[in-house]
Design an enzyme around this catalytic site. Structure first.
Site, PDB file in Angstrom:
ATOM      1  N   ILE A 235      20.114  14.665 -13.355  1.00 24.05           N
ATOM      2  CA  ILE A 235      21.258  15.625 -13.289  1.00 24.05           C
ATOM      3  C   ILE A 235      22.882  14.668 -12.683  1.00 24.05           C
ATOM      4  O   ILE A 235      22.508  13.773 -12.544  1.00 24.05           O
ATOM      5  CB  ILE A 235      20.542  16.148 -11.604  1.00 24.05           C
ATOM      6  CG1 ILE A 235      19.685  16.806 -11.923  1.00 24.05           C
ATOM      7  CG2 ILE A 235      21.849  17.415 -11.263  1.00 24.05           C
ATOM      8  CD1 ILE A 235      18.793  17.859 -10.994  1.00 24.05           C
ATOM      9  N   LEU A 236      23.411  15.208 -13.613  1.00 21.87           N
ATOM     10  CA  LEU A 236      25.086  14.480 -13.131  1.00 21.87           C
ATOM     11  C   LEU A 236      25.476  15.438 -12.287  1.00 21.87           C
ATOM     12  O   LEU A 236      25.774  16.701 -11.091  1.00 21.87           O
ATOM     13  CB  LEU A 236      25.566  14.947 -14.456  1.00 21.87           C
ATOM     14  CG  LEU A 236      24.832  14.990 -16.335  1.00 21.87           C
ATOM     15  CD1 LEU A 236      25.514  15.730 -17.109  1.00 21.87           C
ATOM     16  CD2 LEU A 236      25.785  13.141 -15.861  1.00 21.87           C
TER      17      LEU A 236
ATOM     18  N   ASN B 142      23.790  23.364 -21.850  1.00 23.41           N
ATOM     19  CA  ASN B 142      22.401  22.658 -21.543  1.00 23.41           C
ATOM     20  C   ASN B 142      20.581  23.823 -21.596  1.00 23.41           C
ATOM     21  O   ASN B 142      20.990  24.957 -21.905  1.00 23.41           O
ATOM     22  CB  ASN B 142      21.834  22.557 -20.146  1.00 23.41           C
ATOM     23  CG  ASN B 142      20.568  22.362 -19.778  1.00 23.41           C
ATOM     24  OD1 ASN B 142      20.222  20.952 -20.346  1.00 23.41           O
ATOM     25  ND2 ASN B 142      20.161  22.297 -18.760  1.00 23.41           N
TER      26      ASN B 142
ATOM     27  N   HIS C  22      16.824  24.462 -20.750  1.00 29.74           N
ATOM     28  CA  HIS C  22      16.423  24.914 -20.440  1.00 29.74           C
ATOM     29  C   HIS C  22      15.545  26.223 -20.041  1.00 29.74           C
ATOM     30  O   HIS C  22      15.691  26.928 -20.988  1.00 29.74           O
ATOM     31  CB  HIS C  22      16.916  25.879 -18.572  1.00 29.74           C
ATOM     32  CG  HIS C  22      16.058  25.928 -17.984  1.00 29.74           C
ATOM     33  ND1 HIS C  22      15.453  24.302 -16.856  1.00 29.74           N
ATOM     34  CD2 HIS C  22      14.779  26.567 -17.384  1.00 29.74           C
ATOM     35  CE1 HIS C  22      15.057  24.537 -16.368  1.00 29.74           C
ATOM     36  NE2 HIS C  22      14.290  25.793 -15.994  1.00 29.74           N
TER      37      HIS C  22
ATOM     38  N   GLY D 284      13.611  14.620 -28.194  1.00 33.21           N
ATOM     39  CA  GLY D 284      14.928  14.640 -29.160  1.00 33.21           C
ATOM     40  C   GLY D 284      14.438  15.600 -29.956  1.00 33.21           C
ATOM     41  O   GLY D 284      15.114  15.882 -31.097  1.00 33.21           O
ATOM     42  N   THR D 285      13.238  16.783 -29.560  1.00 32.15           N
ATOM     43  CA  THR D 285      13.286  17.166 -30.481  1.00 32.15           C
ATOM     44  C   THR D 285      14.231  18.797 -30.561  1.00 32.15           C
ATOM     45  O   THR D 285      14.555  18.798 -31.635  1.00 32.15           O
ATOM     46  CB  THR D 285      11.928  18.151 -30.826  1.00 32.15           C
ATOM     47  OG1 THR D 285      11.969  19.561 -29.252  1.00 32.15           O
ATOM     48  CG2 THR D 285      10.184  17.740 -30.869  1.00 32.15           C
ATOM     49  N   ASN D 286      15.653  18.992 -29.475  1.00 32.60           N
ATOM     50  CA  ASN D 286      16.229  19.517 -29.791  1.00 32.60           C
ATOM     51  C   ASN D 286      17.336  19.040 -30.588  1.00 32.60           C
ATOM     52  O   ASN D 286      18.201  19.922 -30.769  1.00 32.60           O
ATOM     53  CB  ASN D 286      16.720  19.861 -28.123  1.00 32.60           C
ATOM     54  CG  ASN D 286      15.970  21.301 -27.994  1.00 32.60           C
ATOM     55  OD1 ASN D 286      15.617  22.404 -28.068  1.00 32.60           O
ATOM     56  ND2 ASN D 286      14.737  21.043 -26.717  1.00 32.60           N
TER      57      ASN D 286
ATOM     58  N   ASP E  73      21.031  24.710 -13.432  1.00 33.75           N
ATOM     59  CA  ASP E  73      21.018  25.393 -14.303  1.00 33.75           C
ATOM     60  C   ASP E  73      20.972  26.798 -13.282  1.00 33.75           C
ATOM     61  O   ASP E  73      20.725  27.558 -13.802  1.00 33.75           O
ATOM     62  CB  ASP E  73      19.087  26.102 -13.862  1.00 33.75           C
ATOM     63  CG  ASP E  73      18.238  24.273 -14.040  1.00 33.75           C
ATOM     64  OD1 ASP E  73      19.097  24.205 -15.386  1.00 33.75           O
ATOM     65  OD2 ASP E  73      17.572  24.212 -14.128  1.00 33.75           O
TER      66      ASP E  73
HETATM   67  C1  GAR Z   1      13.000  20.805 -23.352  1.00 33.95           C
HETATM   68  O1  GAR Z   1      11.373  21.499 -23.741  1.00 33.95           O
HETATM   69  C2  GAR Z   1      13.699  20.491 -22.532  1.00 33.95           C
HETATM   70  O2  GAR Z   1      13.421  22.676 -22.821  1.00 33.95           O
HETATM   71  C3  GAR Z   1      13.072  19.986 -21.759  1.00 33.95           C
HETATM   72  O3  GAR Z   1      12.678  19.462 -22.414  1.00 33.95           O
HETATM   73  C4  GAR Z   1      12.257  19.454 -23.299  1.00 33.95           C
HETATM   74  C5  GAR Z   1      13.192  18.089 -23.740  1.00 33.95           C
HETATM   75  O4  GAR Z   1      12.313  18.190 -24.853  1.00 33.95           O
HETATM   76  N1  GAR Z   1      14.504  20.358 -20.902  1.00 33.95           N
HETATM   77  C6  GAR Z   1      14.603  20.483 -19.138  1.00 33.95           C
HETATM   78  O5  GAR Z   1      13.463  21.047 -18.386  1.00 33.95           O
HETATM   79  C7  GAR Z   1      15.727  20.243 -18.847  1.00 33.95           C
HETATM   80  N2  GAR Z   1      16.111  20.889 -17.421  1.00 33.95           N
HETATM   81  P1  GAR Z   1      12.916  17.225 -26.478  1.00 33.95           P
HETATM   82  O6  GAR Z   1      13.461  15.739 -26.263  1.00 33.95           O
HETATM   83  O7  GAR Z   1      11.967  17.401 -27.539  1.00 33.95           O
HETATM   84  O8  GAR Z   1      14.210  17.763 -26.784  1.00 33.95           O
END
Ligand code: GAR
Length: 211
Positions: A95-96, A110, A112, A16-18, A153
């Protein structure tokens, strides 16, 4: 909550850093046309749930493994209950379907971890993306914030940011740098752009017709 703000659900599966970047952007005023009102996790053990709790945001777990073909029905139910108007996929590893997406057309974005159209599509998620980028030998990678359509994507690009690949990079080091330099920057800004557009549509739609 300001009732004009677009009600946002953030979908997560892991660290969950994003999500944290979105929460910080909300606090810092970068994300101001929408408000994160719900976090949905596909994984009951996701650390992202702790981040939501620390920020005082309600979090629910909707687990595909447990729910099977009821997964998306349950998702829609939860979103409906919280009157969600926009969805941000922030490390959501499920995937939804096209049917689900049709309920939120042009309202799902999203993040990516590559420069789409490179290293994306089915099977390209998390560390796999960075492994593929290093195996190919690209000198520049990065991140892409994009709309979600039924093509994995494949939706319209909102923002991209490039990050230099170093000779001694491992998938882990590249992942970390791309998150820090690109993802946490462009995802909140893309969310703001889309929320602003939806907010305008909502206001215009409610404006009494002029003759
Ligand atoms: C992130 O790097 C995100 O871009 C990637 O998963 C990680 C989640 O990190 N997403 C994908 O690869 C989707 N295709 P987070 O939980 O720390 O945000």
């Amino acid at each position: 909550m300001n009732s004009d703000k677009i009600r946002i659900a953030v979908f997560v599966s892991g660290g969950g850093t994003n999500l944290q970047a979105l929460i910080d952007a909300q606090k810092g005023g970068i994300l101001h046309s929408g408000e994160i009102t719900l976090v949905v996790s596909s994984n009951p053990g996701a650390y992202a749930i702790n981040r939501a709790a620390a920020a005082g945001i309600e979090a629910v777990t909707v687990c595909r493994k447990e729910l099977g073909d009821q997964f998306e029905i349950q998702l829609l139910r939860v979103l409906d209950k919280h009157r969600i108007e926009m969805i941000v996929l922030a490390g959501f590893m499920s995937i939804l379907s096209a049917d689900f997406i049709s309920h939120y057309e042009n309202r799902i974005i999203n993040i990516h971890p590559s420069l789409i159209p490179s290293f994306c599509g089915k099977g390209m998620y998390g560390l796999h993306v960075h492994e593929a980028a290093l195996a190919y030998g690209v000198k520049v990678s990065g991140a892409t914030a994009h709309y979600v359509t039924e093509v994995t994507d494949g939706g319209r690009i909102i923002l991209q940011k490039a990050v230099r690949v170093r000779q001694d990079d491992t998938p882990e080091s590249l992942q970390k740098r791309i998150m820090k330099q690109a993802e946490w920057d462009i995802l909140p800004r893309a969310a703001q752009q889309v929320a602003k557009k939806l907010q305008k549509e909502k206001t215009d739609g409610h404006r009494p017709a002029t003759i």
